[in-house]
Scaffold this active site. Structure first.
Site, short mmCIF file in Angstrom:
data_model
loop_
_atom_site.label_atom_id
_atom_site.label_comp_id
_atom_site.label_asym_id
_atom_site.label_seq_id
_atom_site.Cartn_x
_atom_site.Cartn_y
_atom_site.Cartn_z
N ASP A 281 0.84 -1.20 0.00
CA ASP A 281 0.00 0.00 0.00
C ASP A 281 0.88 1.26 0.00
O ASP A 281 0.66 2.18 0.79
CB ASP A 281 -0.94 0.00 1.21
N ASN B 235 1.04 7.46 2.93
CA ASN B 235 1.81 6.56 3.79
C ASN B 235 3.30 6.89 3.79
O ASN B 235 4.11 6.11 4.29
CB ASN B 235 1.61 5.10 3.36
#
Length: 211
Positions: free
Chosen positions: A107, A112
């Site tokens: 991901d 992130n």
């Protein structure tokens, strides 16, 4: 804030709506387990995990005094090539460490990737959120209930074609995702921008980006 150490930490908790979801709880625990195996300057360190008095799971992590790459791109649009390359290289260092441990992030996306500043003013990049990470060294029977082949976990705008097709995901999928992030840093948008999720997946699987 830890008064004994006089230091700030980040405490990650599971959303209240998922407290009765056994799969969500197991994924949360899985993140803690995998993240604890990673010790690298470009990965936000995980120190410990547990449950509070109300049995809510938590993870205590390094506090990153900065902002996400997503917020930076939303404010600045594109980044200078030199800065984009530096950020990309630091994420590569983080992924290299994870991949050597047999861990695929699955991901990688701007939200992130957290960026703080060093004393000299340079970018210090930290990769976070291993919530759907998969350990390729595990036996399938140990992980299939959390990340089964055929499941789609992640953010379609940055996901590799094989991940979208539900095929086995390897470290190469992380590199594809990072390529999408690098593209966005240089052009202000990811390679594929279709708002309809089905059309977006079709684009990722079968079309070439506009270069």
């Amino acid at each position: 804030h830890d008064s004994a150490l006089n230091e700030d930490f980040a405490v990650k908790v599971l959303r209240a709506g998922f407290l009765t979801d056994e799969t969500a709880i197991r994924r949360f625990e899985r993140e803690s387990q995998l993240a604890s195996e990673l010790t690298h300057a470009n990965i936000a360190a995980t120190f410990c995990a547990g449950f509070d008095e109300q049995q809510r799971p938590y993870i205590i992590m390094r506090y990153v005094d900065g902002e996400s790459l997503a917020d930076i791109l939303a404010r600045e649009g594109t980044l200078p090539e030199e800065r984009a390359v530096d950020i990309c290289v630091q994420v590569c260092e983080a992924l290299s460490h994870a991949h050597m441990k047999g861990i695929v992030h699955r991901d990688v996306k701007p939200s992130n990737i957290l960026i703080s500043k060093t004393d000299s003013g340079a970018d210090l990049v930290q990769l976070v959120d291993f919530g759907i990470a998969h350990c390729i060294y595990d036996e399938l029977t140990k992980t299939q209930s959390l990340t089964r082949v055929g499941d789609i976990c992640g953010s379609p705008r940055y996901m590799s074609p094989e991940q979208l097709l539900g095929a086995e995901v390897t470290h190469q999928s992380d590199m594809y995702s990072l390529g999408c992030v690098f593209f966005e840093m240089l052009t202000s948008k990811p390679p594929f921008t279709e708002e309809n999720s089905v059309k977006l997946i079709v684009q990722q699987i079968g079309e070439a980006p506009d270069l």
